[in-house]
Scaffold this active site. Structure first.
Site, PDB file in Angstrom:
ATOM      1  N   ASP A  49      45.427  20.898  27.108  1.00  0.00           N
ATOM      2  CA  ASP A  49      45.213  19.641  27.829  1.00  0.00           C
ATOM      3  C   ASP A  49      46.542  19.076  28.314  1.00  0.00           C
ATOM      4  OD1 ASP A  49      46.246  18.838  25.431  1.00  0.00           O
ATOM      5  OD2 ASP A  49      44.529  17.648  24.805  1.00  0.00           O
ATOM      6  N   HIS A  50      47.513  19.970  28.508  1.00  0.00           N
ATOM      7  CA  HIS A  50      48.853  19.555  28.922  1.00  0.00           C
ATOM      8  C   HIS A  50      48.996  19.711  30.430  1.00  0.00           C
ATOM      9  CE1 HIS A  50      49.980  20.942  24.604  1.00  0.00           C
ATOM     10  NE2 HIS A  50      49.481  19.716  24.619  1.00  0.00           N
ATOM     11  N   VAL A  51      48.602  18.682  31.145  1.00  0.00           N
ATOM     12  CA  VAL A  51      48.679  18.681  32.606  1.00  0.00           C
ATOM     13  C   VAL A  51      49.941  17.951  33.039  1.00  0.00           C
ATOM     14  CG1 VAL A  51      46.248  19.022  33.120  1.00  0.00           C
ATOM     15  CG2 VAL A  51      47.041  16.743  32.558  1.00  0.00           C
TER      16      VAL A  51
END
Length: 570
Positions: A496-498
């Site tokens: 979930d590392h955008v």
């Protein structure tokens, strides 16, 4: 940001879309370990009905809305994703901040100007950011062991990290069984394992703000959960107890900022417009505006506010929306017969890692990719619902056979997770969708992105290395995975590392903000978010976001207030 600025005497109004949440009320010890409520139903997250975007892989496709959480796990209340994060607390590698320059220096300009990639330096070096990394770690109480202390390599820590001015404020967490097996195998192979630095702190601690935190109890309920123990470094645990007492701080909850308001001359901003819980629109004026939202919201606010030129992928003109990147993930699931991993004992970021294939720690001269991945094993995979998916290939999925397989393999499972870097590409960007709007009648954000070939090659390379390590660990059942061997999608949670959308840099032609995160277009506007990263490393982004925020806040009250204007001249 608010803590640093109010301590310096500035009046701060914080505006948050979500409601107030805190540990004692919402996730006390009797409530926190509820996997169904927090881990599966994700009740701490901002729901897609309130915050989503549209997605497509290529320019010739029509983007459609994401209707489930997917990779965008935004916080649903005050404190944002910092309340439910897992806790891995990484500094980026020195290579990351000067990736274009260092790639040219070592491999030549052709590698840096690959026709697909869009590499750029950050406008800041690791050495410049190091004191702010240190300050953030002190506030958060990070647990770990230095591997490079002022240039001296220290066994047991990460000897491949950038130099640190001092050790972590609290010792590393305990080494659990999956970590022991991984450490022994990788050491035999000549690699350099170490315990991951984490915000799940190892002992009672009082931080520089005078806030007391407790020691981690290894309950395993971290990722997607609060922390009833006050031992995970959320804003609620390490900042709010000091900040909320200050008379020069005011918090507006359940209030959604819809745009930043520009002055008539367009050279500065005057405040923000927001909508309250009753649907009424308000204006909050301010001498300085700091956008501190999640990555996608920070980028969208800039586009909705008409600040800066939107990025055009056809000729690479414009800057706002540029350089979206993700995390390129591969690895293996494995089962080692006869082991007792006790996976119900763990913490959100607890594990062991090797950085031998991360950043530019290995020679890429004969490889068809840049950068790499942190290769880690985790000690947090014991929750009963989600663990039911962790069975060897061919195991029954229902009935007595499933129950027997679960019984046989619950204790024997572990993983190697390759958290890979993500290089920015010319056709990976964010803009406003022409077809879909939110409940306020404003365009949704549109994401156009697919993995670069460099990232695909890197994921395959590190997956092959993880298979070798799994065999050395003695695994009888090995299931490789590679999220980059198919088109990118927002629906499958590889990470979930955008990252990106408002990249920082020293050149206004390729960046939205300068090295102090100050807008090139409006000098009293600052952006503190993962949206300012020009690319993503093989690490979690949280600590780098925090270090950059502290640096920016100090620049505001030490430099900007005395002499308002551009902090960087071009």
């Amino acid at each position: 940001m608010a803590e640093e600025l109010t301590r310096a005497g500035l009046n701060v109004v914080a505006i948050d879309r979500g409601p107030w949440i805190d540990t004692s009320t919402h996730t006390p010890p009797a409530v926190d370990p509820d996997e169904l409520r927090w881990g599966i139903r994700k009740e701490l997250f901002s729901p897609p009905k309130d915050n989503t975007l549209t997605f497509r892989n290529t320019l010739d496709q029509t983007a459609v809305p994401q209707r489930d959480f997917g990779i965008f796990e935004l916080g649903g209340g005050v404190g944002g994703a910092g309340f439910h994060w897992a806790g891995m607390a990484w500094r980026f590698n020195p290579y990351d901040f000067e990736i274009r320059s260092k790639t040219i220096e070592r491999y030549g300009i052709d590698r840096a100007e690959d026709g697909e990639l869009q590499l750029q330096d950050w406008g800041i070096t690791y050495d410049e950011l190091e004191p702010f990394y240190d300050r953030w770690e002190r506030i958060a109480g990070i647990s770990g062991k230095a591997g490079n202390l002022n240039g001296e390599k220290i066994e047991g820590g990460n000897v491949l990290e950038g130099p640190r001015s001092r050790d972590y404020p609290t010792p590393p967490l305990k080494t659990l069984r999956s970590m022991e097996v991984f450490n022994e195998a990788t050491e035999r192979m000549g690699y350099h394992p170490f315990t991951i630095p984490v915000a799940n702190i190892s002992q009672a601690y009082v931080n520089p703000l005078g806030v007391s935190m407790g020691a981690c109890s290894y309950c395993g309920f971290c990722l997607g959960f609060g922390c009833g123990n006050f031992s995970k470094s959320s804003p609620q645990a390490c900042i709010f107890p000091a900040l909320m007492r200050r008379s020069n701080f005011r918090l507006l909850t359940e209030s959604c900022v819809t745009r930043v308001n520009k002055a008539p001359d367009g050279q500065t901003v005057t405040g923000v417009t927001y909508v309250d819980a009753h649907g009424k629109e308000h204006v909050q004026e301010g001498d300085i505006v700091c956008i501190t939202a999640f990555q996608i919201d920070s980028t969208r606010l800039m586009l909705l506010s008409g600040i800066g030129q939107p990025y055009d992928p056809r000729d690479q003109s414009g800057v706002v929306g540029r350089n979206f990147s993700f995390q390129t993930v591969s690895g293996v699931d494995m089962w080692i017969e006869g082991e007792q991993m006790n996976p119900f004992i763990g913490a959100g970021g607890l594990g062991s890692q090797i950085d031998d294939f991360n950043a530019d720690n290995f020679d890429h001269s004969d490889l068809d990719f840049l950068h790499g991945a942190g290769m880690l094993t985790l000690a947090r995979d014991g929750m009963p619902i989600s663990k039911a998916n962790k069975l060897p290939q061919g195991s029954p999925r229902w009935g007595s056979g499933f129950k027997q397989a679960y019984k046989d393999h619950y204790q024997t499972y572990t993983t190697i997770f390759n958290q890979g870097s993500s290089m920015p590409i010319k056709h990976g960007y964010l803009d406003l969708d022409p077809n879909y709007k939110d409940k306020f009648g404003q365009p949704l954000l549109r994401l156009t992105y697919d993995y670069s070939q460099s990232d695909r090659n890197m994921a395959k390379f590190t997956m092959d290395r993880s298979i070798e390590i799994a065999k050395e660990m003695g695994a009888q059942h090995i299931t490789p995975f590679n999220f980059a061997d198919k088109p990118f999608t927002t629906s499958i949670i590889a990470s979930d590392h955008v990252i990106g959308g408002t990249p920082m840099g020293a050149d206004p032609r390729t960046s939205v903000v300068n090295p102090y995160l100050q807008s090139w277009d409006c000098h009293n506007l600052f952006i503190c978010s993962a949206s300012v990263f020009p690319m993503n490393s093989g690490y979690n982004p949280t600590e780098t976001v925090g270090a950059l925020a502290i640096r920016t806040a100090q620049a505001i009250h030490q430099q900007y207030i005395q002499n308002p204007g551009a902090l960087v001249k071009v």
